[in-house]
Each structure stands twice: as structure tokens, then as C-alpha cells.
Design an enzyme around this catalytic site. Structure first.
Site, short mmCIF file in Angstrom:
data_model
loop_
_atom_site.label_atom_id
_atom_site.label_comp_id
_atom_site.label_asym_id
_atom_site.label_seq_id
_atom_site.Cartn_x
_atom_site.Cartn_y
_atom_site.Cartn_z
N TYR A 135 0.82 -1.22 0.00
CA TYR A 135 0.00 0.00 0.00
C TYR A 135 0.85 1.26 0.00
O TYR A 135 0.40 2.32 -0.44
CB TYR A 135 -0.94 0.03 1.21
CG TYR A 135 -2.10 -0.93 1.13
CD1 TYR A 135 -2.23 -1.82 0.07
CD2 TYR A 135 -3.07 -0.96 2.12
CE1 TYR A 135 -3.28 -2.71 0.00
CE2 TYR A 135 -4.14 -1.84 2.05
CZ TYR A 135 -4.23 -2.72 1.00
OH TYR A 135 -5.28 -3.60 0.93
N LYS A 190 2.59 -15.13 2.72
CA LYS A 190 2.60 -15.82 1.43
C LYS A 190 4.07 -16.13 1.14
O LYS A 190 4.63 -15.72 0.12
CB LYS A 190 1.95 -14.90 0.37
CG LYS A 190 1.64 -15.57 -0.95
CD LYS A 190 0.47 -16.51 -0.91
CE LYS A 190 0.31 -17.21 -2.24
NZ LYS A 190 -0.66 -18.30 -2.21
N ASP A 222 -3.93 -17.88 1.51
CA ASP A 222 -5.04 -18.56 0.83
C ASP A 222 -5.67 -19.59 1.76
O ASP A 222 -6.90 -19.71 1.86
CB ASP A 222 -4.59 -19.17 -0.51
CG ASP A 222 -3.22 -19.80 -0.44
OD1 ASP A 222 -2.50 -19.59 0.56
OD2 ASP A 222 -2.84 -20.51 -1.39
N ASP A 246 -6.25 -6.30 5.56
CA ASP A 246 -7.37 -5.53 5.05
C ASP A 246 -8.49 -6.48 4.61
O ASP A 246 -9.66 -6.34 4.98
CB ASP A 246 -6.86 -4.70 3.86
CG ASP A 246 -7.85 -3.65 3.39
OD1 ASP A 246 -8.92 -3.53 3.98
OD2 ASP A 246 -7.53 -2.95 2.41
N ASP A 250 -12.06 -7.89 7.06
CA ASP A 250 -13.44 -7.67 6.61
C ASP A 250 -14.20 -8.99 6.50
O ASP A 250 -15.38 -9.07 6.84
CB ASP A 250 -13.47 -6.94 5.26
CG ASP A 250 -13.57 -5.43 5.45
OD1 ASP A 250 -13.15 -4.95 6.53
OD2 ASP A 250 -14.06 -4.73 4.55
#
Ligand code: NAD
Length: 356
Positions: A135, A190, A222, A246, A250
Site C-alpha cells: 500500500y 505468502k 489462501d 485488510d 473484513d
């Protein structure tokens, strides 16, 4: 203890009023001072984060934040939009750790889209790093593709990066939070594909040596996404980077099916923090007295636990919330047949009564 109260826009002032009443009911001499933020800041002072509001937030021991945003301000230039206030506060206060509990009270198990037995009693904490990752990494932009089959075409690119110190400090937050809960941390990465996250895994493993009383497992993102909907109760604390956090936070929030119930905290290096409900300003229901104030009340409880060193009071508020749910009281967003529908104010009244 000085608490900056920033109600914001939409339902912000309505839900904040109830959280302030609950804090008052604890009988502690809190010094609570309010200031405008978001659209309210722009309307009163021409900026979503007016200098006086920022000064108050910096001076305070903790910030309790409602929500910002209103369709009225959607046409303003980006720098003046209400949401910029949150980014500004995060940056100016050095907030790097976002803590989001996803708790599903057994009384609300029917609100989730998952089967009640999969989620009933869920109590996990997602810790998202806020300052690094793809980001904010540079360089970024759109350029001419330098090689490969698309050479010469335009390509978009971003840079994923994490500094060692950034990973160390978020790992400490996660292990220390786990010590106050179930003593298990799942670090999500990851590492099989990304250099940045192999580095992340190595550093988290190293920090873990200082916390022999906490169990650490590593999980690819994943798989973590899959486990979150398959068997979410197997997690205790999840710690991860900015982008994975992020997305996963959610998804975890929606496991509970009730966005009006979820608090959050953003902490700096000395555990000073900004506390806010996970939801937005809900302009569609603002002014109707029907918003659920419990996420904000539970955010105040997190503030007492993490920034103000008052875990006893935090526990009292959480128990009071549980008790009003057991009494069958529900705001419109969590209402089901057989329960009693109450207003924002009535829900606040009930929590204050349960505290007494
Ligand atoms: P939202 O979270 O405000 O609302 C989504 C839905 O949930 C709406 O139907 C709303 O009525 C409902 N809802 C939210 N909180 C509720 C509560 N406490 N009780 C009952 N129902 C509740 O998200 P949105 O509609 O996408 O965004 C509205 C505004 O909020 C936008 O301007 C957005 O930018 C802003 N926003 C602010 C924050 C923040 O302040 N941290 C976060 C997200 C969105």
C-alpha cells in the site's frame, strides 16, 4: 486520563453519546473533551482534521472515534474528504497496529451467514499492520513495460516491502495480545511466493523466541481465508500485513453478520490508541435513533483495556453488553423474531443499567 471524543458524521454523534454515558457510569474522573472531525470538521473549520482536533488527539491518552463520511462531501477534492481524517490521524499519531476482534455472542449466532455451530461463541482477534506493505511501497505507478510478451505496452506496478523493525513491532503486539487471551498466534503470509513474506516469517519466528508461553503457527493467506470460513473458531490471534489484513479482517467481520457489534483499535508504539467501531457513518439511517451503539461501546472497553490500563472496567462493559443481549434487547440491525426491538438510546440505557 484525558480522552479525546471525536463523534464525526452520520450516526457518529448518536452512537458516541451512548459510549460517553457508559464511560460516565464507570464513576472514574475521566477528562473527556470533544472536537469535530470528518465532514463535521470540514463544515466547522474547512478541514476534515482541523488543527485543534489533531492537537487534542495528540494531547489525549486515547482517542474515541465515531465514524466519518457523508454523501454531501463526496464531490470535495480528495484531500478535503471526511475519510482523510482517519488517514491523517493514523499518520500523525504513529498508529501502526490495527486490532479487530471478531466476536459472535451465542445470542446472535443466527445473524451470521455461516451455520450457527460453526460460528457460535467465535472470539478471534485480527491484528493488521498499518504502515507498510504494497500500500505504501515505492516505486509505484504506470510505466512502459520493459520486457516480456507485453514489452512496450503500459503496465501498472506497486512495490511490496516490509522493514525488519516494522515486522518486529507488530509481532510483539500480537504475542502480547495473545498473552492476554488464548496464547496462540497465527502469522499469515505468502512465504511460498513472496520474498517480503518469507522475510516476514523469519522475523516473526525470531520475535517468538521471547514469548515461550505463546504458541506460534504460520499459515499461507489462501489457506487462512479458507480456514476462516471453514473453522474460524480454531484461531485465537491472527497477525498479518497490511493488504492481507485488510481483506481477512473484513471477511472475519462478516462472519459475525452484525457490523454494528464490532469494535476496533489502532495502536502506536506505546499503546496509545484510536478506538472506533468497524462500521462507517451509515448516512442511510443517521438521525433516526436506530443505529446500534454497541460497537462504539465495545470500542470504549478496548480503550480501557489497551490504552488506559483498566482491564477490570473493560470486562465490566463487555459483561454488560452480553447481559443486554441475553435480556433479548436488539437494535434494528440485529433484530430477530422473539426479541425486543430498541432504539440507540434505549440500548445505551440498558448497558448503563446492566453496569450498575
Ligand atoms: P457503513 O458501515 O456506514 O454502512 C453499511 C451498512 O451497515 C448500512 O446499511 C448501514 O446502515 C449499516 N450500519 C453501519 N453501522 C451500523 C450501526 N452501528 N447500526 C446499524 N446499522 C449500521 O458503510 P458505507 O455505507 O459503505 O459507508 C457510509 C459512509 O461511511 C461513507 O462515507 C464511507 O466512506 C464512510 N466510512 C467511514 C468509516 C470510518 O469512519 N472509519 C469506515 C467505513 C466507511
Amino acid at each position: 486520563m484525558k480522552i479525546a471524543i471525536l463523534p464525526g458524521d452520520g450516526i457518529g454523534p448518536e452512537i458516541m453519546a451512548q459510549a460517553v454515558r457508559v464511560l460516565d457510569a464507570l464513576g472514574e474522573p475521566f477528562d473527556m473533551e470533544s472536537a469535530e472531525v470528518g465532514g463535521a470538521g470540514y463544515a466547522a473549520h474547512g478541514h476534515p482534521l482541523p488543527p485543534a482536533t489533531l492537537a487534542l488527539a495528540k494531547q489525549a491518552d486515547a482517542v474515541l472515534f465515531g465514524a466519518v463520511g457523508d454523501y454531501r462531501y463526496d464531490t470535495l477534492e480528495r484531500a478535503l474528504r471526511p475519510e482523510q481524517a482517519i488517514l491523517g490521524l493514523r499518520k500523525e499519531l504513529g498508529l501502526f497496529a490495527n486490532l479487530r476482534p471478531a466476536i459472535l455472542y451465542p445470542e446472535l449466532a443466527g445473524a451470521s451467514t455461516l451455520k450457527p455451530e460453526v460460528v457460535s461463541g467465535l472470539d478471534i482477534l485480527i491484528i493488521r499492520e498499518l504502515t507498510g506493505d504494497i500500500y505504501f511501497g515505492k516505486p509505484r505507478g504506470v510505466r512502459e513495460c520493459p520486457d516480456g510478451p507485453f514489452k512496450g505496452q503500459r503496465e501498472g506496478f506497486d512495490t511490496m516491502r516490509y522493514a525488519e523493525g516494522e515486522i518486529r513491532r507488530i509481532a510483539h503486539v500480537a504475542f502480547q495480545a495473545a498473552q492476554k487471551r488464548g496464547r496462540r498466534v497465527t502469522s499469515v503470509d505468502k512465504a511460498n511466493v513472496l520474498e517480503t513474506f518469507q522475510f516476514w516469517r523469519d522475523i516473526v519466528t525470531d520475535v517468538h523466541r521471547e514469548y515461550p508461553d505463546v504458541e506460534l503457527e504460520h499459515m499461507y493467506v489462501d489457506n487462512a481465508a479458507m480456514q476462516l470460513v471453514r473453522a474460524p473458531k480454531k484461531f485465537d490471534v491472527i497477525v498479518t500485513g497490511n493488504m492481507f489484513g485488510d481483506i481477512l479482517s473484513d471477511a472475519a467481520a462478516m462472519l459475525t453478520g452484525s457490523i454494528g457489534m464490532l469494535p476496533s483499535a489502532s495502536l502506536d508504539a506505546s499503546n496509545k490508541g484510536l478506538y472506533e467501531p468497524s462500521h462507517g457513518s451509515a448516512p442511510d439511517i443517521a438521525g433516526q435513533g436506530i443505529a446500534n451503539p454497541l460497537a462504539t461501546i465495545l470500542s470504549a472497553a478496548m480503550m480501557l483495556r489497551y490504552s488506559l490500563g483498566m482491564p477490570g472496567h473493560a470486562g465490566r462493559i463487555e459483561a454488560a453488553v452480553k447481559s443486554v443481549l441475553q435480556q433479548g434487547l436488539r437494535t434494528a440491525d440485529i433484530f430477530e423474531d422473539g426479541t425486543q426491538r430498541v432504539s440507540t438510546q434505549q440500548m445505551g440505557d440498558a448497558v448503563v443499567r446492566a453496569l450498575a
